[in-house]
Design an enzyme around this catalytic site. Structure first.
Site, PDB file in Angstrom:
ATOM      1  N   CYS A  12       0.839  -1.189   0.000  1.00 11.43           N
ATOM      2  CA  CYS A  12       0.000   0.000   0.000  1.00 11.43           C
ATOM      3  C   CYS A  12       0.878   1.243   0.000  1.00 11.43           C
ATOM      4  O   CYS A  12       2.015   1.217   0.455  1.00 11.43           O
ATOM      5  CB  CYS A  12      -0.881   0.041   1.248  1.00 11.43           C
ATOM      6  SG  CYS A  12      -2.072  -1.297   1.304  1.00 11.43           S
ATOM      7  N   GLY A  38       0.131   0.038  -4.966  1.00 16.05           N
ATOM      8  CA  GLY A  38      -1.216  -0.535  -4.857  1.00 16.05           C
ATOM      9  C   GLY A  38      -2.085  -0.077  -5.997  1.00 16.05           C
ATOM     10  O   GLY A  38      -2.197   1.123  -6.241  1.00 16.05           O
ATOM     11  N   ASN A 112      -0.362   1.201   5.873  1.00 11.05           N
ATOM     12  CA  ASN A 112       0.494   0.341   5.050  1.00 11.05           C
ATOM     13  C   ASN A 112       1.178  -0.656   5.983  1.00 11.05           C
ATOM     14  O   ASN A 112       1.901  -0.250   6.884  1.00 11.05           O
ATOM     15  CB  ASN A 112       1.527   1.214   4.316  1.00 11.05           C
ATOM     16  CG  ASN A 112       2.594   0.407   3.579  1.00 11.05           C
ATOM     17  OD1 ASN A 112       3.685   0.892   3.345  1.00 11.05           O
ATOM     18  ND2 ASN A 112       2.277  -0.804   3.196  1.00 11.05           N
ATOM     19  N   GLY A 113       0.946  -1.941   5.740  1.00 13.15           N
ATOM     20  CA  GLY A 113       1.564  -2.973   6.580  1.00 13.15           C
ATOM     21  C   GLY A 113       0.521  -3.988   6.996  1.00 13.15           C
ATOM     22  O   GLY A 113      -0.617  -3.945   6.529  1.00 13.15           O
ATOM     23  N   TYR A 252      12.645  -4.665  -4.614  1.00 12.75           N
ATOM     24  CA  TYR A 252      11.502  -4.743  -5.526  1.00 12.75           C
ATOM     25  C   TYR A 252      10.472  -3.636  -5.382  1.00 12.75           C
ATOM     26  O   TYR A 252      10.019  -3.078  -6.379  1.00 12.75           O
ATOM     27  CB  TYR A 252      10.826  -6.105  -5.304  1.00 12.75           C
ATOM     28  CG  TYR A 252       9.606  -6.358  -6.157  1.00 12.75           C
ATOM     29  CD1 TYR A 252       9.712  -6.961  -7.409  1.00 12.75           C
ATOM     30  CD2 TYR A 252       8.328  -6.001  -5.719  1.00 12.75           C
ATOM     31  CE1 TYR A 252       8.593  -7.192  -8.188  1.00 12.75           C
ATOM     32  CE2 TYR A 252       7.204  -6.230  -6.498  1.00 12.75           C
ATOM     33  CZ  TYR A 252       7.338  -6.825  -7.717  1.00 12.75           C
ATOM     34  OH  TYR A 252       6.237  -7.060  -8.494  1.00 12.75           O
TER      35      TYR A 252
END
Ligand code: SF4
Length: 466
Positions: A12, A38, A112-113, A252
């Site tokens: 995210c 996302g 986010n997470g 990445y």
């Protein structure tokens, strides 16, 4: 329609701004810069100091918002979110920011997470009568805060944060305040910037660049920042914990133009390629990436090995996520429509493909086959990280061992499965040294199985939907 997406999905992206009359538009731009984190849903919640409004939808930022909808979002305080689902299915009710009203107070969250004790916490809250609207772990924060509000917002927030475990970089919005918080291990990045008099918080610095905000610093692991008309105030309620930055952000996830954890992602990726050249002094006629993921490690490898860098496959930038299905006779259409091999570059050559990672292996196999079909004499692959042998519980989309080819197969078996003449992975030592930071700073759990925070036994992506 054929959905050919098999690549690793991302997590995210979050963006927030306080003190700017064009908060909605800048949040839109910030999310646009973070789109790679996302693609499933996008949303903005905005406050003008009294009224809080939201707009969310499934799809890309540019699909969800337009001039008209943005102009309806008035205010100088906003948070936004782009989502790929890592807990809870992909559906509108799980889109963020998640906005609630409690006792006359509006509260929105963008997260986010992954919370590793989400299942246990949710069961506890449900026993106390909490009713959940979504199947996202992020909603648990809201309930935990609401339960402590009679003691005031800040104590309630601190108490809520002390109960959650796992990975979170998050933004909260009230009518008149922007709050940013990062978990004590700092798994996911979160940075702070300034734009004229306004404060900006974002997952990555590429979002600051787009809105022309100046990078100030990273939000530290375990830090909470409160931003309101009185300025910025930082508190650190938890005691110092060993950091566990997600090293896969460098390999990445993050955009190469971003700085995360104090390092530029482009330069780290280039050094990953240089380390590969050091660890694998092999012969070849050309080194090539599968664009865009292997580009920067490919450049570093070619530079260090003195093997010419070529673009052996060309990417079609106009491919959407779905398209009209071709007839059965069009073999490997999904691969070719996105990446087409250049026969004149590859024919008769010993090709070394530099790849950033191999998760499930199916995408790589099809691509290797395409390179071979274009006439390559030998096809080798060097991967700029170690084999993924363990699931991730901190917000990345491989939370079960079954999804990971390296979990059940040796390097030799993977080489055969992919149809390669040679396959090599970067060592953990090589990976860490390319970052320029000590190993103790990182989470390396998907490579070495050492989890900084153990998930509860029921954890998986859909654990809150059962
Ligand atoms: S397990 Fe791997 S992907 Fe997950 S946070 Fe740790 S390093 Fe990142």
């Amino acid at each position: 329609m054929l959905n050919y997406e098999q690549a690793l999905k991302e997590e995210c992206g979050i963006f927030g701004i306080f003190g700017h009359p064009e908060a909605a538009k800048l949040t839109y731009f910030g999310l646009y810069a973070l789109q790679h984190r996302g693609e499933e849903s996008s949303g903005i919640v905005i406050s003008d100091g009294s009224q809080v409004r939201e707009q969310k939808g499934m799809g890309l930022v540019a699909d969800v918002f337009n001039e008209q909808s943005l102009s309806a979002l008035q205010g100088n305080l906003a948070i936004g979110h782009v989502r790929y689902s890592t807990t809870g299915s992909s559906m509108l009710k799980n889109a963020q920011p998640f906005l609630v009203s409690h006792g006359g107070m509006a509260l929105a969250i963008a997260h986010n997470g992954n919370l590793t004790n989400a299942h246990e916490l949710r069961l506890g809250l449900e026993k106390k009568g909490a009713i959940f609207q979504s199947t996202m772990d992020s909603e648990i924060f809201i309930h935990l805060i609401a339960h402590g509000l009679e003691r005031g917002f800040e104590p309630a927030l601190s108490e809520a944060l002390s109960q959650v475990q796992g990975a979170y970089s998050m933004l909260l919005l009230t009518q008149d305040q922007l709050i940013g918080a990062r978990d004590p291990h700092g798994f996911r990045p979160l940075c702070l910037g300034r734009l004229n008099g306004a404060y900006v918080l974002a997952s990555e610095t590429c979002a600051l660049d787009l809105v022309e905000a100046q990078y100030i610093r990273d939000i530290e692991p375990g830090e909470i920042v409160f931003i309101n008309k009185n300025g910025l105030r930082s508190v650190k309620p938890s005691s110092k914990t060993q950091s566990a930055f997600c090293i896969f952000e460098f390999i990445y996830f993050a955009r190469p133009d971003s700085y995360i954890f104090g390092q530029n992602v482009y330069q780290v990726r280039k050094r990953l390629g240089q380390m590969l050249a050091k660890e694998y002094p092999i012969q070849g006629d050309l080194a090539m990436p599968f664009p865009d993921s292997g580009n920067y490690a490919g450049l570093g490898f070619a530079e260090a090995s003195k093997i010419p860098f070529e673009m052996g496959v060309i990417r079609n930038h106009y491919v959407g996520r779905t398209f009209i299905q071709p007839s059965q006779s069009m073999r490997d259409f999904g691969v070719r429509v996105k990446l087409n091999p250049v026969r004149s570059v590859l024919k008769g050559k010993r090709v070394i493909i530099i790849e950033d990672s191999i998760i499930r292996g199916t995408t790589s196999r099809n691509r290797v086959q395409a390179v071979r079909s274009a006439g390559a004499r030998e096809v080798h692959m060097l991967v700029s990280c170690p084999p993924h042998q363990h699931p991730c519980f901190y917000g990345i989309d491989f939370s079960t061992r079954g999804e990971l080819i390296a979990c059940h197969h040796s390097v030799e078996e993977i080489k055969k499965f992919l149809g390669l003449d040679g396959l090599g992975y970067l060592s953990i030592e090589g990976l860490v040294s390319a970052t320029g930071l000590p190993e103790s700073n990182f989470c390396l759990a998907c490579f070495n199985g050492r989890y900084p925070v153990r998930p509860d036994s029921a954890f998986d992506k859909l654990c809150l939907e059962r």
